[in-house]
Scaffold this motif. Structure first.
Motif, short mmCIF file in Angstrom:
data_model
loop_
_atom_site.label_atom_id
_atom_site.label_comp_id
_atom_site.label_asym_id
_atom_site.label_seq_id
_atom_site.Cartn_x
_atom_site.Cartn_y
_atom_site.Cartn_z
N ASP A 56 -1.53 -2.31 -18.92
CA ASP A 56 -1.18 -1.03 -18.31
C ASP A 56 0.26 -0.98 -17.80
O ASP A 56 0.78 0.12 -17.55
CB ASP A 56 -2.11 -0.73 -17.12
CG ASP A 56 -3.55 -0.54 -17.54
OD1 ASP A 56 -3.78 -0.10 -18.68
OD2 ASP A 56 -4.45 -0.84 -16.72
N GLU A 113 0.82 -1.21 0.00
CA GLU A 113 0.00 0.00 0.00
C GLU A 113 0.86 1.26 0.00
O GLU A 113 0.50 2.26 -0.63
CB GLU A 113 -0.94 0.00 1.20
CG GLU A 113 -1.89 1.19 1.25
CD GLU A 113 -2.65 1.43 -0.05
OE1 GLU A 113 -2.83 2.61 -0.41
OE2 GLU A 113 -3.05 0.45 -0.71
N ARG A 153 -2.85 -5.27 -8.44
CA ARG A 153 -4.18 -5.39 -7.82
C ARG A 153 -4.53 -4.15 -7.02
O ARG A 153 -5.65 -3.63 -7.10
CB ARG A 153 -4.22 -6.63 -6.92
CG ARG A 153 -4.27 -7.95 -7.67
CD ARG A 153 -4.61 -9.10 -6.75
NE ARG A 153 -3.61 -9.29 -5.70
CZ ARG A 153 -2.53 -10.08 -5.84
NH1 ARG A 153 -2.32 -10.73 -6.98
NH2 ARG A 153 -1.67 -10.21 -4.85
N LEU A 203 -3.58 -1.18 -7.47
CA LEU A 203 -3.78 -0.03 -8.37
C LEU A 203 -4.86 -0.28 -9.42
O LEU A 203 -5.10 0.59 -10.27
CB LEU A 203 -2.46 0.31 -9.06
CG LEU A 203 -1.34 0.82 -8.16
CD1 LEU A 203 0.00 0.79 -8.88
CD2 LEU A 203 -1.65 2.23 -7.66
N SER A 204 -5.49 -1.47 -9.38
CA SER A 204 -6.53 -1.85 -10.36
C SER A 204 -6.01 -1.74 -11.79
O SER A 204 -6.68 -1.20 -12.68
CB SER A 204 -7.78 -0.98 -10.17
OG SER A 204 -8.30 -1.12 -8.87
N LEU A 205 -4.80 -2.24 -12.02
CA LEU A 205 -4.20 -2.17 -13.35
C LEU A 205 -4.62 -3.35 -14.20
O LEU A 205 -4.72 -4.49 -13.71
CB LEU A 205 -2.67 -2.17 -13.23
CG LEU A 205 -2.03 -1.00 -12.49
CD1 LEU A 205 -0.52 -1.20 -12.41
CD2 LEU A 205 -2.36 0.32 -13.16
N GLY A 206 -4.84 -3.09 -15.47
CA GLY A 206 -5.07 -4.16 -16.42
C GLY A 206 -3.76 -4.67 -16.96
O GLY A 206 -2.71 -4.02 -16.82
N ARG A 255 0.09 6.48 -6.81
CA ARG A 255 -1.14 7.28 -6.94
C ARG A 255 -0.84 8.76 -6.77
O ARG A 255 -1.39 9.61 -7.50
CB ARG A 255 -2.16 6.83 -5.89
CG ARG A 255 -2.72 5.44 -6.08
CD ARG A 255 -3.91 5.22 -5.15
NE ARG A 255 -4.16 3.79 -4.98
CZ ARG A 255 -3.79 3.09 -3.92
NH1 ARG A 255 -3.15 3.70 -2.91
NH2 ARG A 255 -4.06 1.80 -3.83
#
Length: 349
Positions: free
Chosen positions: A246, A188, A238, A240-243, A195
């Motif tokens: 990305d 985190e 995960r 950062l919700s990256l695909g 972020r």
């Protein structure tokens, strides 16, 4: 060409007092250990540092009969002046960035861990790890928890810190934190720094995770470093919700002619520029503190390489250094490890 300014503190930033074991030491101490650094950005100081570092059989696993004539006869005389010039370009008022940030991180940990003494040491150079352990032993400390500042384990980093600590511990009871590659607090903290960079600068077209390289033969022999780097990246993706399109993972700082882990960071950046990608954010989650490999190799050298290959901007995201989130994450990690140690001690008494 656009680059993000390296996260070095102003030259006038105040420094903490030199660390020493207190005259009346607590029962337990935490020794925060980083790789090491030259004492000055000069060829002589760099030669001394590199000589110690590259003589470690954990780092270069070549018989001395073959390696030392090459190291002392060719590599150090030729490499030391070049490396010293690079260090001079990033040197801070309080020393090299790695020394300054490691010292400040240890200072940030102390108030978060008031029940123990927190000191920092270097595996190579000063303050020497062995001297620190002897200092703690002389002060009456009974237990030392060693925290190598390498999130991902390798025999060439954490392994050599642990080996030296165990053979020089004297009467100390010793415990080593071997990795924290997927520790939730650390993940985190890194994700939060990314972020914050995006909030301030916008997102680049790609995010590149660059880790220090390792010879492939070590991984083939069982070193878990590659697996742990991949686990760190998966956890950060995960968070950062990256695909999958990305981000990329690559390895930097190759040395010598043998095969190293790939893909290589420089080749990856050339490939991105060649495919039409114009902006890249680069983060180095294998480094706890900014150093030559991040501030010079990535933020300067690889930024120039990316631009020359057709890219527009490489934005370097600084290491966590002594950020509060970093100190919080490591303090929580230490507290958990100390609690587990206390449980073992209680069960055996």
């Amino acid at each position: 060409m656009t680059t993000t300014a390296p996260a070095t503190a102003p030259a006038t930033a105040p420094e903490t007092a030199p660390e020493t074991a207190p005259e009346t030491a607590p029962d337990t101490a935490v020794l925060v250990v980083n790789l090491g650094t030259p004492e000055a950005p000069t060829p002589a100081a760099v030669r001394r540092y590199l000589g110690e570092f590259l003589s470690d059989p954990f780092v270069v696993q070549i018989p001395k009969l073959f390696w030392w004539p090459l190291l002392y006869g060719v590599i150090l005389p030729l490499r030391s002046p070049r490396v010293a010039k690079k260090y001079a370009g990033i040197w801070m008022e309080g020393g090299s960035p790695l020394a300054v940030h490691t010292r400040r991180l240890a200072a940030a940990l102390q108030p978060r861990l008031p029940e123990v003494a927190v000191l920092h040491a270097m595996r190579y150079g000063e303050p020497a790890q062995t001297a620190r352990l002897r200092e703690l032993e002389a002060a009456g400390v009974r237990r030392v928890l060693v925290l190598p500042l390498y999130p991902q384990y390798s025999s060439t980093t954490t392994g050599t810190v642990a080996a030296l600590a165990r053979c020089t511990r004297g009467s100390l009871d010793l415990r080593v934190i071997e990795d924290y590659a997927t520790d939730p607090g650390w993940v985190e903290a890194v994700a939060g720094s990314i972020r914050a960079h995006w909030q301030a600068n916008g997102r680049a077209e790609r995010l590149l995770f660059s880790f220090h390289g390792l010879p492939q033969r070590l991984v083939d022999a069982g070193d878990p470093y590659e697996t742990q780097c991949e686990a760190s990246v998966a956890a950060l993706a995960r968070a950062l919700s990256l695909g999958p399109d990305d981000y990329l993972l690559a390895y930097q700082s190759r040395f010598g002619r043998e095969r190293w882990l790939g893909p290589a960071t420089d080749d990856t950046l050339r490939g991105l520029a060649g495919s039409g990608v114009r902006t890249v954010d680069v983060v180095c989650p294998g480094f706890a503190a900014d150093c030559l490999e991040t501030l010079e190799e990535i933020a300067i050298e690889n930024a120039e390489l990316f631009h020359a290959a057709g890219g527009q901007a490489l934005r370097y995201i600084p290491c966590l250094n002594d950020a509060p989130a970093h100190a919080d994450a490591l303090a929580a990690l230490v507290r958990r490890e100390l609690a587990a140690w206390d449980h073992v001690d209680a069960a055996s008494s």
